[in-house]
Design a protein around this motif. Structure first.
Motif, PDB file in Angstrom:
ATOM      1  N   ARG A 175       0.868  -1.315   0.085  1.00 38.61           N
ATOM      2  CA  ARG A 175       0.389   0.332  -0.373  1.00 38.61           C
ATOM      3  C   ARG A 175       0.774   1.158  -0.586  1.00 38.61           C
ATOM      4  O   ARG A 175       2.165   0.964   0.218  1.00 38.61           O
ATOM      5  CB  ARG A 175      -1.480  -0.174   1.175  1.00 38.61           C
ATOM      6  CG  ARG A 175      -1.628  -1.196   1.447  1.00 38.61           C
ATOM      7  CD  ARG A 175      -2.941  -0.991   1.776  1.00 38.61           C
ATOM      8  NE  ARG A 175      -4.108  -2.012   1.317  1.00 38.61           N
ATOM      9  CZ  ARG A 175      -5.007  -1.625   0.915  1.00 38.61           C
ATOM     10  NH1 ARG A 175      -5.195  -1.040  -0.111  1.00 38.61           N
ATOM     11  NH2 ARG A 175      -5.783  -2.814   0.464  1.00 38.61           N
ATOM     12  N   GLY A 176       0.454   1.990  -0.198  1.00 39.62           N
ATOM     13  CA  GLY A 176       0.819   3.964  -0.078  1.00 39.62           C
ATOM     14  C   GLY A 176       0.130   4.648  -0.886  1.00 39.62           C
ATOM     15  O   GLY A 176      -1.073   4.359  -0.351  1.00 39.62           O
ATOM     16  N   GLU A 179      -3.084   1.428  -3.947  1.00 43.22           N
ATOM     17  CA  GLU A 179      -2.557  -0.312  -3.596  1.00 43.22           C
ATOM     18  C   GLU A 179      -1.696  -0.654  -5.179  1.00 43.22           C
ATOM     19  O   GLU A 179      -2.170   0.065  -6.002  1.00 43.22           O
ATOM     20  CB  GLU A 179      -3.705  -1.460  -3.920  1.00 43.22           C
ATOM     21  CG  GLU A 179      -3.541  -2.750  -3.651  1.00 43.22           C
ATOM     22  CD  GLU A 179      -4.623  -4.031  -3.741  1.00 43.22           C
ATOM     23  OE1 GLU A 179      -4.512  -4.960  -4.447  1.00 43.22           O
ATOM     24  OE2 GLU A 179      -5.841  -3.148  -3.681  1.00 43.22           O
ATOM     25  N   ILE A 180      -0.770  -1.193  -4.828  1.00 47.44           N
ATOM     26  CA  ILE A 180       0.515  -1.801  -5.325  1.00 47.44           C
ATOM     27  C   ILE A 180       0.609  -2.602  -5.731  1.00 47.44           C
ATOM     28  O   ILE A 180       0.768  -4.142  -4.767  1.00 47.44           O
ATOM     29  CB  ILE A 180       2.289  -1.164  -5.042  1.00 47.44           C
ATOM     30  CG1 ILE A 180       1.638   0.347  -4.538  1.00 47.44           C
ATOM     31  CG2 ILE A 180       3.087  -1.486  -5.870  1.00 47.44           C
ATOM     32  CD1 ILE A 180       2.743   0.922  -4.112  1.00 47.44           C
ATOM     33  N   ALA A 236       5.374   4.936  -1.987  1.00 47.51           N
ATOM     34  CA  ALA A 236       5.451   3.379  -1.254  1.00 47.51           C
ATOM     35  C   ALA A 236       5.796   3.383  -0.283  1.00 47.51           C
ATOM     36  O   ALA A 236       6.339   4.224   0.649  1.00 47.51           O
ATOM     37  CB  ALA A 236       5.997   2.423  -2.582  1.00 47.51           C
ATOM     38  N   GLY A 237       4.570   2.121   0.401  1.00 40.96           N
ATOM     39  CA  GLY A 237       5.396   2.167   2.331  1.00 40.96           C
ATOM     40  C   GLY A 237       4.545   2.743   3.235  1.00 40.96           C
ATOM     41  O   GLY A 237       4.784   2.747   4.421  1.00 40.96           O
TER      42      GLY A 237
END
Length: 133
Positions: free
Chosen positions: A9-10, A34-35, A128-129
């Motif tokens: 997620r990010g 969501e990645i 990200a993250g």
């Protein structure tokens, strides 16, 4: 300028740039993200979902389909610099044309991207993250 992300997620930051209808520079929009970077996550994508919370980033990807999806979606094709090449709305059961310059694809619920100001030429950033909420 190759980017490698991991599944997770990010947040997506949309930098739409100037928008005359808003009287100049439009502020950035932050969206939960969501990645999907692994083959498995990209293959599953939004299949089986009834809604999308924010957006899904497929990376690497140059095209998508909506076979097996329950909802219409917005699709944005991004180049290596995360600049939007094209934005399309796709109904379930469709095959999107691959874009030769596309390296990443964003998916969201139909109509969402217009509300974010996402259009060809817009720049996005991916954090990200980070917890998007």
């Amino acid at each position: 300028m190759g980017r490698r992300w991991r599944d997770g997620r990010g947040r997506l930051i949309v930098r739409a740039g100037s928008a005359p209808s808003f009287g100049g520079e439009r502020p950035a929009v932050c969206v939960p993200l969501e990645i999907a970077a692994s083959y498995r996550a990209r293959t599953k994508g939004l299949l089986g979902r009834d809604a999308v919370d924010g957006a899904l980033l497929l990376s690497p990807a140059g095209g998508v389909h909506t076979f097996g999806m329950r909802i219409p979606i917005d699709v944005a094709y991004l180049d290596r610099k995360l600049t939007v090449i094209a934005v399309r709305t796709m109904r379930p059961g469709r095959l999107g044309l691959p874009r030769l310059r596309a390296r990443h694809v964003l998916e969201a619920g139909a109509g969402a991207m217009a509300g974010w100001g996402l259009r060809p030429g817009a720049r996005v950033e991916v954090d990200a993250g980070v917890d998007p909420h």
